[in-house]
Design an enzyme around this catalytic site. Structure first.
Site, short mmCIF file in Angstrom:
data_model
loop_
_atom_site.label_atom_id
_atom_site.label_comp_id
_atom_site.label_asym_id
_atom_site.label_seq_id
_atom_site.Cartn_x
_atom_site.Cartn_y
_atom_site.Cartn_z
N ASP A 133 0.83 -1.22 0.00
CA ASP A 133 0.00 0.00 0.00
C ASP A 133 0.87 1.26 0.00
OD1 ASP A 133 0.62 -0.77 2.65
OD2 ASP A 133 -0.99 0.45 3.45
N LEU A 155 -6.95 0.27 1.69
CA LEU A 155 -5.83 1.00 1.07
C LEU A 155 -5.34 2.04 2.08
CD1 LEU A 155 -6.58 1.78 -2.66
CD2 LEU A 155 -4.70 0.53 -1.66
N HIS A 156 -4.56 1.57 3.05
CA HIS A 156 -4.19 2.45 4.16
C HIS A 156 -3.39 3.67 3.69
CE1 HIS A 156 -5.31 -0.87 6.82
NE2 HIS A 156 -4.50 -1.66 6.15
N ASP A 157 -2.19 3.41 3.17
CA ASP A 157 -1.23 4.50 2.96
C ASP A 157 -1.63 5.51 1.88
OD1 ASP A 157 0.18 3.30 4.97
OD2 ASP A 157 1.61 2.31 3.66
N THR A 182 -9.00 4.20 7.36
CA THR A 182 -8.50 3.47 6.17
C THR A 182 -9.36 2.24 5.85
OG1 THR A 182 -6.87 2.13 7.39
CG2 THR A 182 -6.15 4.29 6.59
#
Ligand code: BDR
Ligand code: CA
Length: 318
Positions: A15, A249-251, A196
């Site tokens: 990610d 999709l954290h980042d 997130t």
């Protein structure tokens, strides 16, 4: 509007790779001054190599990459290669990049770059354990205070942890570093799992990215597809209102915030990190009541608009 000066500190990581792709792509909106890497999802040599490889695929070799610290401040590194594959980029073939990192001196790069810009102009995005940032704060606290904002992926409140019952991975991996950052009195914006988990790379997203046809869009699609094929117990949330229709999709949320802050809701809060307990290591205690908190030290992202994140990705990966 002139492009926002930005430094991205990361540990790619599938990610992180998508976050990097977005940051490299958005050259009309972000003046990416450099990328620093940290040990995290995989070892430092691999996160640095991966960042250089993504830079190459994005055609952004104008952006310097500096390797940072190879170990958390006070502990041994804990990898997250279950989530990212042994090389950090899922099944993506791990080639050596044409050009490697400029130096292994991320902290010095951060100091020089922040000092060279007018105060309150440079944003710092952090999508891995906060080791480099804590080292910056320890070494040059006045320099760190010149930052416009620190936008972090880390922590969890309503959602619970993803590496233990209590803790989110980036905070768990280096809780002492996170503690230093939250106590630093900066302007801190935090994307924890509560935010997130609202942004999921569904199959429709993978298809839309693949359809763009560019090498960087295909890489991003590969990252999402890898995460979506993980065993359900690694990517699921137990919240009934958030069915796991794709891995979070954290980042990329951190970069999306810099491009479209209006797509996110923030709540001022106080965040404290558990550093002592073995059971709850890396837990983020998040208090919204000012009278109880004493003083707020961060802004917690409570709501995210996934459609905006997708449209930014489609625009800038094209
Ligand atoms: C965070 O942990 C890492 O594995 C991801 O890259 C992300 O930064 C999510 O908890
Ligand atoms: Ca990361």
């Amino acid at each position: 509007m002139s492009p926002l000066p930005l430094i991205l500190d990361c540990d790619p990581g599938v990610d992180d790779a998508v976050a990097l792709a977005l940051a490299f792509g958005a050259r009309d909106r972000l003046n990416l001054l450099g990328v620093t890497t940290t040990a995290g999802n995989v070892a430092l040599a691999k996160t640095t190599r991966n960042a250089c490889l993504i830079r190459q695929i994005a055609g952004r070799e104008d952006v310097p990459i500096h390797a940072g610290l190879a170990k958390p401040l006070a502990r041994e590194a804990i990898l997250a290669d279950d989530f990212h594959g042994p090389e950090g980029l899922g099944h993506y073939p791990s080639a050596e990049p044409r050009i490697g990192a400029t130096s292994a001196a991320a902290i010095e790069f951060l100091i020089q770059t922040i000092e060279a810009a007018p105060p309150n102009t440079v944003s710092l995005a952090v999508t891995g354990p906060m080791t480099n940032i804590a080292a910056l704060i320890q070494k040059a606290p006045d320099t760190a205070r010149r930052l416009r904002e620190i936008v972090i992926m880390g922590g969890a409140r309503r959602e619970g942890g993803n590496i233990t019952a209590s803790a989110e991975y980036n905070i768990y991996a280096d809780p002492e570093a996170a503690d230093i950052v939250f106590k630093s009195a900066g302007n801190i914006i935090v994307f924890g799992l509560d935010a997130t988990h609202q942004v999921r790379g569904t199959k429709a997203w993978v298809d839309a990215m693949n359809a763009l046809g560019t090498p960087i869009a295909k890489l991003a699609a590969d990252m999402l597809a890898f995460s979506n094929a993980l065993p359900a117990n690694l990517m699921d949330t137990t919240e009934p209102d958030q069915p796991a229709t794709g891995a979070p999709l954290h980042d990329p949320c951190v970069i999306a915030y810099l491009l479209a802050p209006e797509a996110f809701q923030l709540r001022p809060c106080r965040i404290e990190v558990e550093t002592q307990s073995t059971l709850t290591r890396g837990h983020t205690a998040i208090e919204f009541r000012e009278a109880v908190a004493g003083a707020f030290n961060a802004n917690w992202v409570s709501k995210a608009d996934p459609a905006v994140v997708l449209s930014l990705l489609l625009r800038y990966l094209a």
